[in-house]
Design an enzyme around this catalytic site. Sequence first.
Site, mmCIF file in Angstrom:
data_model
loop_
_atom_site.group_PDB
_atom_site.id
_atom_site.type_symbol
_atom_site.label_atom_id
_atom_site.label_comp_id
_atom_site.label_asym_id
_atom_site.label_seq_id
_atom_site.Cartn_x
_atom_site.Cartn_y
_atom_site.Cartn_z
ATOM 1 N N SER A 293 0.541 -3.395 -1.199
ATOM 2 C CA SER A 293 1.436 -2.785 -0.213
ATOM 3 C C SER A 293 1.143 -1.298 -0.033
ATOM 4 C CB SER A 293 2.886 -3.035 -0.643
ATOM 5 O OG SER A 293 3.796 -2.638 0.340
ATOM 6 N N ASP A 304 -11.238 4.210 4.620
ATOM 7 C CA ASP A 304 -11.620 4.203 6.037
ATOM 8 C C ASP A 304 -12.063 5.572 6.531
ATOM 9 O OD1 ASP A 304 -11.100 1.542 6.137
ATOM 10 O OD2 ASP A 304 -9.415 1.646 7.533
ATOM 11 N N LYS A 318 -1.271 -7.433 0.443
ATOM 12 C CA LYS A 318 0.047 -7.487 1.088
ATOM 13 C C LYS A 318 0.048 -6.527 2.270
ATOM 14 C CE LYS A 318 5.015 -6.803 0.427
ATOM 15 N NZ LYS A 318 5.181 -5.829 1.536
#
Length: 532
Positions: A293, A304, A318
């Site tokens: 999460s 990224d 999740k």
Amino acid sequence: MTPHTVTSHRAAALVLAASLVAQLSLHGQNDTSSAAARQRMDEVFSLIDKNYVTAPDMNRMSDEAVKAMLKALDPHSVFIPAKDVQRANEALTGNFEGIGITFQINGDTIFVADVIDGGPSEKVGLHRGDRIIRIDGRPATGDSVTNNFVTSHLRGKKGTVVVVDVLRDGRELEFHIVRDKIPLHSVDTWFMAADGIGYIRLARFARTSVDEFRAAVRQLQRQGMTRLIFDLRGNTGGYLDIACALAGELLPRHRLIVYTEGRLAPRQDFRTRGSGSFREGDLIVLVDENSASASEIVSGAVQDWDRGLLIGRRTFGKGLVQRIFNLSDGSQVRLTTARYFTPSGRCIQKPYDKGTDDYNRDLSRRFASGELVSLDSIHLPDSLRYTTASGRTVYGGGGIMPDIFVPMDTMRLSDYYIAIRSKGLVNSFPLAWADKHRDDERLSDFEKFLAHYDSFPVDSLFAVHAAEQGIVRDTAAETSRRLQTERSDNYLHLILKAQIARNLFGTEYYYRIMCVIDDAYLKALEQLRGAS
């Protein structure tokens, strides 16, 4: 989950079930089928109320009905009864009301494992190692002593008084402790791992996490930190806005951290803002199969944007956002309303179309397939391929793959170690040993502890204790698996040492000892030293 709340109303158990069906009908049902579903629920509840053989407990029935409805949606939409709401939120709000200690139960005795700085217990003089023998005059020893017994008697409303009797050095002492708000720290530990390299471990994303992280960074920078190992292993998540704020401590300004989107929730972008405490300097984030999460939001954004390297194993997966709906009786529904996506567009939610029970077996399947011990066992389809800001390939669809894989060391788990761990001896023995040696001058601080610990026959005493508990080593089998036996024995030696340090000095010292055989931590050190 997001911190937003919505209020729903119910007048009785029947109305609760019907109203929740109405809310859940937003999950793709049209008005006609929604009305039919509500009518069916009304009919069933009415039939039970009027015809069941005994008087039904409508509150219990409604609770179970709600749980079943939510379970049919996804694994993370849940119902929390009113009596459990406060406890469920404590880890996220970052505080609770109590006396400010952590405790361990060894046999039939409650030991004070730690006393929180500045808390009510420290103010009146409670010490680590005290044995609690009475709470408000009620005996606190014997078979009836459980974790629930202790928490239910020590926690209570701020301003109320609890009387705690302890045994210390053979003397009984009585303390009148005024309960207060107690902080739950989310930064487990921080320390300088090597020259110029700091280490911070975050256990959860709570309301206090960003302030704790900033404080740790400041302390480490004063000690010369220019590179950071940020440990999110085992961190199962928390608040979305806290994850974004913490990512803002690491990423440059105005960068996209994550975006959320759902059927009735338009896309919402979350970007960094303000100034961050560690936006420059080499960064490594440690993750594993229990990082979930909010941990995946932070690690996904770092990856990224090529801000740092991820080291460890594939994260939990999740990628769903829950919103809190408060019901009028004080209970809560945490309902999935959106998915979240990393800056490259990845949704890392793993599949749950086969139901919650199958979903919960995912980690067992990873272990059985060899994924946790071998990179070659991981196969990701090209359809889930994405690229980072610099063009590196990353994958979505079931967790975040780290840049550097570190396998789980299963060689440490010998049959002997599994047996003593299952019996609880790796917790109970260090607690008892620390209690007997708490006043030993050679162990009066951590530096002395490190210097003198190996002069104590802890390992041999433990072996005798384990044998007394019926756990005997299979010498023939261990001889045939000599390498595993050596690895496991070394691991056991450090576990005992770390647990004793935890009991003597606090949780942070456990990690300072265990890091010497922590493969992911050592790989991070190797990478950062190479970068320097």
